[in-house]
Design an enzyme around this catalytic site. Structure first.
Site, PDB file in Angstrom:
ATOM      1  N   SER A 179      21.654  -1.432  18.568  1.00 19.33           N
ATOM      2  CA  SER A 179      20.535  -2.371  18.628  1.00 19.33           C
ATOM      3  C   SER A 179      19.362  -1.939  17.756  1.00 19.33           C
ATOM      4  CB  SER A 179      20.133  -2.543  20.104  1.00 19.33           C
ATOM      5  OG  SER A 179      19.158  -3.533  20.245  1.00 19.33           O
ATOM      6  N   ASP A 198      15.778  -7.514  15.353  1.00 17.94           N
ATOM      7  CA  ASP A 198      16.103  -6.099  15.522  1.00 17.94           C
ATOM      8  C   ASP A 198      17.460  -5.855  14.853  1.00 17.94           C
ATOM      9  OD1 ASP A 198      17.835  -7.255  17.404  1.00 17.94           O
ATOM     10  OD2 ASP A 198      17.686  -5.563  18.770  1.00 17.94           O
ATOM     11  N   ASP A 215      20.566  -5.628  15.684  1.00 17.72           N
ATOM     12  CA  ASP A 215      21.777  -6.403  15.977  1.00 17.72           C
ATOM     13  C   ASP A 215      21.477  -7.879  16.247  1.00 17.72           C
ATOM     14  OD1 ASP A 215      20.678  -5.863  18.514  1.00 17.72           O
ATOM     15  OD2 ASP A 215      22.640  -5.871  19.480  1.00 17.72           O
ATOM     16  N   ASP A 231      19.923  -9.724  18.393  1.00 23.62           N
ATOM     17  CA  ASP A 231      19.817 -10.453  19.664  1.00 23.62           C
ATOM     18  C   ASP A 231      18.349 -10.732  19.983  1.00 23.62           C
ATOM     19  OD1 ASP A 231      19.310  -7.765  20.190  1.00 23.62           O
ATOM     20  OD2 ASP A 231      20.264  -7.782  22.164  1.00 23.62           O
TER      21      ASP A 231
HETATM   22 MG    MG Z   1      19.228  -5.679  20.073  1.00 25.81          MG
END
Ligand code: MG
Length: 454
Positions: A95, A238, A240, A242
């Site tokens: 992440s 960020d 990744d 999400d």
């Molecule tokens: Mg994330």
């Protein structure tokens, strides 16, 4: 107590998450998933390919069938897990953590993240050494699927008022953090007819452009680009993708709880139903939910708890204060790309600049601090803190699903144990900064007193 699992999977420095561990834990997860069909994706980290191969080896050894997506945003994997009716999934991503970290996010059927309690079951299988081991003639194949990003873009477009955006042709500056948003965001906004300037949009596990967490400090280049070029909006993800953070047309940093509140407001105008969030979320979300006659349900901090509760209640929206919003028409996971398209849609359909939309939301001030628990028993500390809060605030509405949150009518505070460190975090929100500071110092002192007495 979970040995390896945090709120969503197992996240560590690479030195502590080597391929043999990943392979072993994924064999245990494959066993937990009854050797079913498992989808696998990863982010742009330098250790990603190595760990993905280890994960796939572990899953195959447990008799799973594997679908590999390659480097894609986490929400893309969560979406495909549901759409391809997989029995589970693994995302190799840390992440927003630094580049020398990596992690496994595990999910079950429908792409719903595995919370700590279910992770403990996987750990039990791992620790017992009793993972399924398929014999040579039971081993299944790996399917490589390279259309996931296109599927995701198409699904976002199908659920967005593309005509309104295309007519307005907004100017957006996007900052992909050299993460997985690079694979999707530039194409999505081009499809939406925007004028797009992309920053850090080449996938690179060294994260040369900026740190992968979109804090105000880390995205200063984006902020200055938005104001210098006179763009309508800045958007930063960020590592990744999400989570997403917005910059308004004046260069103002929009906190995640505000964009979540705008998303809720927009959603509830078109469809009523329950909304789910964590106990750490600002009252701005509660206010907009209740203004539409709907109910806000609180869960513990952690993305999988939000997804599970949404599924249980058939909620119309969920999210958390750091800029993660779940759009159930796309997936049960936080989707920073869908959120970006929808906030852009809101600007275009309302005809109002983002700063104005934000200014229309209720205003709260917050303050946060933390108390060192000195390696003492955090559970015993929290039990005593709950008792003391109950005594000191007999009229407050208390929620103890994660630490203790006390709602005092228009203001609230929470004391909750950190999942990974020896701290109790204290956070307060009120109608003025002075009052928020006053609440945090009062309850910080209360927690400190308890720590001393344990
Ligand atoms: Mg994330």
């Amino acid at each position: 107590m979970a040995k390896y699992f945090g709120t969503y999977g197992v996240r560590r420095k690479l030195s502590e998450i080597q391929p043999e561990f990943v392979s072993g834990l994924c064999a245990a997860f494959g066993t937990y998933s009854k050797s079913g069909k498992i989808i696998v994706g990863r982010d742009t980290r330098t250790s990603g390919e190595m760990l993905q191969k280890a994960a796939v080896a572990g899953l195959l050894s447990a008799g799973c069938k594997v679908i590999e997506l390659g480097v894609v945003p986490s929400p893309t994997v969560e979406m495909e897990c549901r759409d391809m009716e997989c029995d589970g999934g693994v995302i190799i991503t840390a992440s927003h953590n630094p580049p020398d970290w990596n992690a496994m996010k595990f999910m079950g059927p429908k792409g719903v993240g595995l919370p700590k309690e279910k992770g403990e079951k996987v750990e039990e299988i791992y620790d017992s050494g009793e993972s399924n081991r398929a014999s040579w003639n039971q081993l299944k194949e790996v399917t490589y699927y390279f259309n996931a990003v296109t599927d995701h873009i198409n699904k976002i477009l199908a659920n967005t008022d593309t005509q309104a955006v295309r007519e307005r042709k907004p100017f957006v500056v996007i900052d992909c953090a050299n993460g997985t948003a690079s694979k999707l965001a530039p194409y999505l906004f081009r499809e939406l007819g925007c004028k797009v300037v992309s920053l850090n949009a080449q996938p690179d596990g060294h994260f040369p452009g900026r740190h992968s967490e979109p804090t105000q400090k880390n995205i200063s280049d984006l902020i200055s680009t938005v104001t210098t070029l006179g763009a309508d909006m800045g958007i930063a993800w960020d590592g990744d993708a999400d989570r997403v953070i917005f910059i308004d047309e004046k260069g103002g940093y929009v906190w995640g709880d505000k964009s979540f509140a705008l998303s809720v407001k927009m959603r509830l105008k078109e469809k009523k139903g329950p909304v789910v969030t964590t106990v750490a979320t600002s009252n701005v979300v509660k206010d907009v939910t209740e203004a539409e006659g709907c109910k806000l349900e609180y869960v513990r901090v952690g993305a999988p708890y939000i997804s599970e509760k949404m599924l249980e209640l058939n909620a119309v929206m969920g999210g958390e204060e750091v800029g993660g919003v779940v759009w159930p028409e796309v997936s049960w996971g936080k989707d920073g790309l869908m959120t970006a398209a929808k906030i852009l849609e809101l600007v275009c359909t309302s005809g109002k600049p983002l700063s104005k939309l934000i200014a229309e939301l209720p205003v709260y001030y917050n303050s946060k601090t933390k108390v060192d628990t000195l390696e003492k028993d955090k559970q015993a500390i929290m039990n005593a803190v709950v008792d003391k809060v109950r005594q000191s605030q007999p009229k407050a509405r208390l929620n103890t699903i994660d630490g203790v949150r006390a709602d005092l009518g228009g203001e609230w505070f929470i004391a909750r144990p950190s999942g990974t460190e020896n701290y109790v975090r204290v956070f307060a929100e009120a109608k003025s900064q002075e009052r928020a500071d006053e609440l945090t110092s009062k309850y910080k002192a209360l927690v400190e007193e308890v720590v001393k007495s344990i």
